[in-house]
Design an enzyme around this catalytic site. Structure first.
Site, PDB file in Angstrom:
ATOM      1  N   ARG A  57      18.048  15.292 -19.130  1.00 33.58           N
ATOM      2  CA  ARG A  57      17.273  15.335 -17.892  1.00 33.58           C
ATOM      3  C   ARG A  57      17.417  14.012 -17.163  1.00 33.58           C
ATOM      4  NH1 ARG A  57      11.682  18.283 -20.073  1.00 33.58           N
ATOM      5  NH2 ARG A  57      12.733  20.127 -20.929  1.00 33.58           N
TER       6      ARG A  57
ATOM      7  N   ARG B 255      10.203   9.108 -22.565  1.00 30.37           N
ATOM      8  CA  ARG B 255      10.851   9.776 -21.429  1.00 30.37           C
ATOM      9  C   ARG B 255      12.296   9.292 -21.326  1.00 30.37           C
ATOM     10  NH1 ARG B 255       8.139  12.487 -17.572  1.00 30.37           N
ATOM     11  NH2 ARG B 255       6.194  11.505 -18.214  1.00 30.37           N
TER      12      ARG B 255
ATOM     13  N   GLU C 250       1.635  14.733 -24.220  1.00 31.13           N
ATOM     14  CA  GLU C 250       2.292  16.037 -24.386  1.00 31.13           C
ATOM     15  C   GLU C 250       3.435  15.966 -25.398  1.00 31.13           C
ATOM     16  OE1 GLU C 250       5.358  18.989 -22.102  1.00 31.13           O
ATOM     17  OE2 GLU C 250       4.268  17.511 -20.893  1.00 31.13           O
TER      18      GLU C 250
ATOM     19  N   SER D  32       5.058  22.370 -24.823  1.00 33.73           N
ATOM     20  CA  SER D  32       4.545  23.185 -23.729  1.00 33.73           C
ATOM     21  C   SER D  32       4.994  24.615 -23.987  1.00 33.73           C
ATOM     22  CB  SER D  32       5.114  22.681 -22.397  1.00 33.73           C
ATOM     23  OG  SER D  32       4.473  23.301 -21.309  1.00 33.73           O
TER      24      SER D  32
ATOM     25  N   ARG E  41       9.637  12.899 -29.512  1.00 37.23           N
ATOM     26  CA  ARG E  41       8.213  12.587 -29.351  1.00 37.23           C
ATOM     27  C   ARG E  41       7.459  12.752 -30.670  1.00 37.23           C
ATOM     28  NH1 ARG E  41       5.899  13.979 -23.326  1.00 37.23           N
ATOM     29  NH2 ARG E  41       7.625  12.999 -22.173  1.00 37.23           N
TER      30      ARG E  41
END
Length: 462
Positions: free
Chosen positions: A299, A314, A387, A390, A429
């Site tokens: 990403r 991130r 987070e 999801s 994560r």
């Protein structure tokens, strides 16, 4: 995509749903959709009428000539020529209106379920429950400091951001030694849990996909800036283009656009796992389908400048174990959402990592989702939950874009399947959470009990 007939017949339903996503979105979008739909149908009707007139008059021309009525034949031939012009013009108008209509529909988000709370951002999300109690760690260090302090061969850090930056730039990391093994242990543990206990079928899938796969799951066209595009333009072609266009960069880029392959690096294996049923008609007995895969994800993190610039939270490249389910309808989909979220939660429970489940509001939910739960893991260094998974129910939103259907019973008319996706979990994560929650005062890391067998019996990383 959406059923244009449903929008035509129930515009208020779509206006209300999209307005819940963003104020005014539904009102403006539905007005534009109905305008383009009207133009498309009018052009289609005009073309069909002209085709009928052309065909009818073409037959009459032969009859007129058989009767040697040249004047009537000439008149009819003029009408046929006029009809051909109308067909061409109406066809162009039809194509333009349909493309404009599809462009609008492709760019719109899914319709949130009524039970999803309304809100503009994460502040309107609703906590569903918490699990586990955060440990009382005195002056906790963050994962980056912990990882950089751990040393491997030659005294190099086990979490090496500088080495990664020298070869790839910011937002990358190179792991060494036992941290590499810990990352692999986490992925293997997640896959084993999901495949042996939760009924997911493990897949090995491409990380390069064509644009239609990303259109199918909804990343395109709206989120192209978040994607990495791979080109296959070789040196010989570039030399030819430079010779042909000189300094005309626009000409070179336009030519490249025509010849290069449309490949993208996948931002998540949701794309590939969901597209496994692309352009398929399944039997009801085949459902539900449940897939999982461990893949690298890519990403660009567009729009995240200044956010989580330190560490592994991130990054441009990260690993994730993805969960995807294909079910028959909304009733099954909502049951599957609870099940899938529970499967992701079980990973955190067995790793004994405190977390909470959040029901996302309309403004914080992904564009393709109708309802989403986020799992947020406790990070001691930030004194908050972040987070880590999801899980989303998408209804038939993706299926319509992929043309993925099933037959409720033999010979029945095919219906669109419903799709779900979730992280089970984001491996990087999870590594972050393990380092921070299992840190010791001397800087060592205790290995969670569930991972010790995957670590060859290693209980502490020091």
């Amino acid at each position: 995509m959406f059923d244009i007939r449903a929008i035509r017949e129930h515009p208020d339903l779509f206006i209300r749903a999209w307005n819940r996503r963003k104020e005014g979105l539904g009102s403006s979008s539905v007005a534009k959709i109905l305008e383009l739909d009207k133009a498309w149908r009018e052009a289609t009707t005009a073309k069909q009428d002209a085709e009928s007139a052309r065909n009818a008059n073409s037959k009459l021309i032969g009859q007129a000539k058989a009767k040697k009525d040249e004047a009537e034949a000439a008149r009819l031939m003029a009408l046929v020529a006029e009809a051909k012009t109308t067909i061409e013009q109406a066809g162009e108008a039809e194509e333009a209106a349909r493309k404009a209509l599809d462009d609008v529909l492709m760019g719109l988000p899914n319709l949130p379920l009524d039970e999803v709370p309304e809100g503009a951002d994460e502040h309107a999300n609703v906590e569903q429950h918490k699990w586990g109690t955060p440990k009382g760690i005195n002056a906790p260090k963050d994962h980056a400091d912990l990882g950089e302090a751990l040393k491997g061969q030659g005294g190099f850090p086990l979490m090496d951001f500088e080495a990664a930056a020298r070869m790839s730039g910011a937002r990358f990391v190179a792991l060494r030694g036992k941290l590499t093994r810990l990352e692999r242990a986490l992925a293997n543990f997640m896959l084993d849990l999901q495949t042996t206990e939760h009924g997911y079928e493990e897949m090995s899938v491409p990380v390069l996909v064509r644009d239609q796969a990303l259109f199918g799951t909804g990343q395109l066209p709206k989120f192209e800036e978040d994607l990495f595009k791979a080109t296959n333009v070789d040196a010989k072609l570039m030399s030819y283009l430079i010779e042909r266009y000189g300094q005309d960069l626009g000409g070179i880029l336009a030519e490249i656009e025509q010849v290069e392959s449309k490949f993208y690096l996948t931002p998540t294996s949701e794309v590939t796992l969901t597209n496994l049923v692309r352009e398929q008609i399944l039997d009801a007995a085949q459902l539900p389908l449940r897939f999982t895969a461990h893949t690298p994800c890519f990403r660009s993190e567009a729009g995240s400048a200044g956010r989580d610039t330190k560490g592994m939270i991130r990054q441009h490249q990260f690993n994730k174990v993805e969960l995807v389910s294909i079910v028959a309808n909304e009733e099954e989909g909502l049951k599957e959402l609870e099940r899938m979220t529970g499967c992701a939660e079980e990973v955190l429970k067995r790793l004994e990592l405190p977390f909470r489940r959040m029901l996302l509001c309309t403004g914080d939910m992904g564009a393709g989702a109708r309802k989403t739960y986020d799992l947020e893991v406790w990070l001691p260094s930030q004194n908050t939950y972040r987070e880590i998974s999801s899980c989303s129910y998408c209804g038939d939103f993706q299926a319509r874009r992929m043309d993925a259907r099933y037959r409720p019973e033999p010979k029945a008319k095919p219906e669109y399947v419903h799709t779900l996706n979730g992280s089970g979990l984001a491996v990087g994560r999870t590594l972050v959470a393990v380092l921070e929650n299992y840190q010791n005062a001397d800087g060592s890391i205790t290995v969670p009990k569930a991972l010790v067998p995957y670590m060859g019996g290693v209980e502490v990383i020091n």
